[in-house]
Write a protein that holds these residues in place. Sequence first.
Motif, mmCIF file in Angstrom:
data_model
loop_
_atom_site.group_PDB
_atom_site.id
_atom_site.type_symbol
_atom_site.label_atom_id
_atom_site.label_comp_id
_atom_site.label_asym_id
_atom_site.label_seq_id
_atom_site.Cartn_x
_atom_site.Cartn_y
_atom_site.Cartn_z
ATOM 1 N N ALA A 90 1.205 15.229 -52.376
ATOM 2 C CA ALA A 90 1.854 15.962 -53.470
ATOM 3 C C ALA A 90 2.824 15.052 -54.212
ATOM 4 N N ALA A 91 3.542 14.208 -53.467
ATOM 5 C CA ALA A 91 4.519 13.301 -54.088
ATOM 6 C C ALA A 91 3.826 12.252 -54.953
ATOM 7 N N LEU A 92 2.587 11.906 -54.587
ATOM 8 C CA LEU A 92 1.884 10.841 -55.307
ATOM 9 C C LEU A 92 0.993 11.365 -56.431
ATOM 10 N N ALA A 93 0.861 12.687 -56.520
ATOM 11 C CA ALA A 93 -0.105 13.276 -57.452
ATOM 12 C C ALA A 93 0.172 12.905 -58.913
ATOM 13 N N ALA A 94 1.448 12.772 -59.253
ATOM 14 C CA ALA A 94 1.776 12.425 -60.643
ATOM 15 C C ALA A 94 1.774 10.911 -60.862
ATOM 16 N N LYS A 95 1.306 10.178 -59.854
ATOM 17 C CA LYS A 95 1.217 8.714 -59.902
ATOM 18 C C LYS A 95 2.549 8.043 -60.245
ATOM 19 N N PRO A 96 3.577 8.323 -59.437
ATOM 20 C CA PRO A 96 4.882 7.691 -59.685
ATOM 21 C C PRO A 96 4.823 6.197 -59.372
ATOM 22 N N GLY A 97 5.696 5.439 -59.990
ATOM 23 C CA GLY A 97 5.768 4.004 -59.705
ATOM 24 C C GLY A 97 6.574 3.726 -58.457
#
Length: 260
Positions: A155-162
Amino acid sequence: MSLLCEIRSLSVTYRGQPMPALRDVDLDIHSGERLAVIGESGSGKSTLARTIAGLLPPGAAVTGEMRWPGGHTPVAGRDLGFVFQDPSSSLNPVLTIGEQVAEGARRHLGLSWKTAYSQALDMLERVHIPEPEKTLKAFPHQLSGGQRQRVAIAAALAAKPGTLIADEATSALDMVVQAEIVSLLDELVREAGMTLLFITHDIALASGFADRVAIFKDGRLVETGPTATVMAMPQEAYTKALIASHRDLFTPPLIREVAS
Ligand code: ADP
Ligand code: MG
């Protein structure tokens, strides 16, 4: 490595608290590095994470500077992903896993539900959930603690954070699962070239994979440097004591046997 964030003389005092939670911290965070923030409970680690993410509670007094030389101030949830100690507090018990993993991509990347949902399947595969199709339709309570933490990472990576900030993300898990999650985080950030801020009280766990360590005590940054250097030649008494208290963890099993 380029500089992601430059922290200078940063102090943070929560409203109504007599003592600052962070005092005069100078710290550079480089793009793509795995930086371990290490300290005992109350040393200011989560305060540092909240300050970086712009998520301090109202009334917290902040002095000093935080600069982002490469670009704009990051938005939590979009540029910065968060994973916390307890996935039950970040996962909603009444929404399916699929809905929750899809949410970040829908909200921050503007994807349609359908696209976000199919990307959620992909994310569950990337965090090595055994039956991703089935898990999409499951609710958090149907999963083990380790699986829930994998979902929280997805869930934390779903928005493709840097940048990913893992705040005691493995502390509630047993040692085997802890090692699995650490190796998963390591794999994911390498794959995506993400920056990882790995926050922990466990110096042995952190030194196993972090590029650099930053040791905190009572809100102060005691010492920072490449992991191997700090472990081999700690400069500060506190760091030395911290390493000594974990001495057995750094001793290869064979030597430990002979010594005992
Ligand atoms: P850590 O994550 O290393 O355990 P924290 O950053 O949570 O440390 O806390 C640092 C200090 O700030 C502690 O003394 C803690 O009690 C205090 N603190 C943390 N959050 C708050 C808050 N929301 N309001 C008041 N004091 C807080
Ligand atoms: Mg904390």
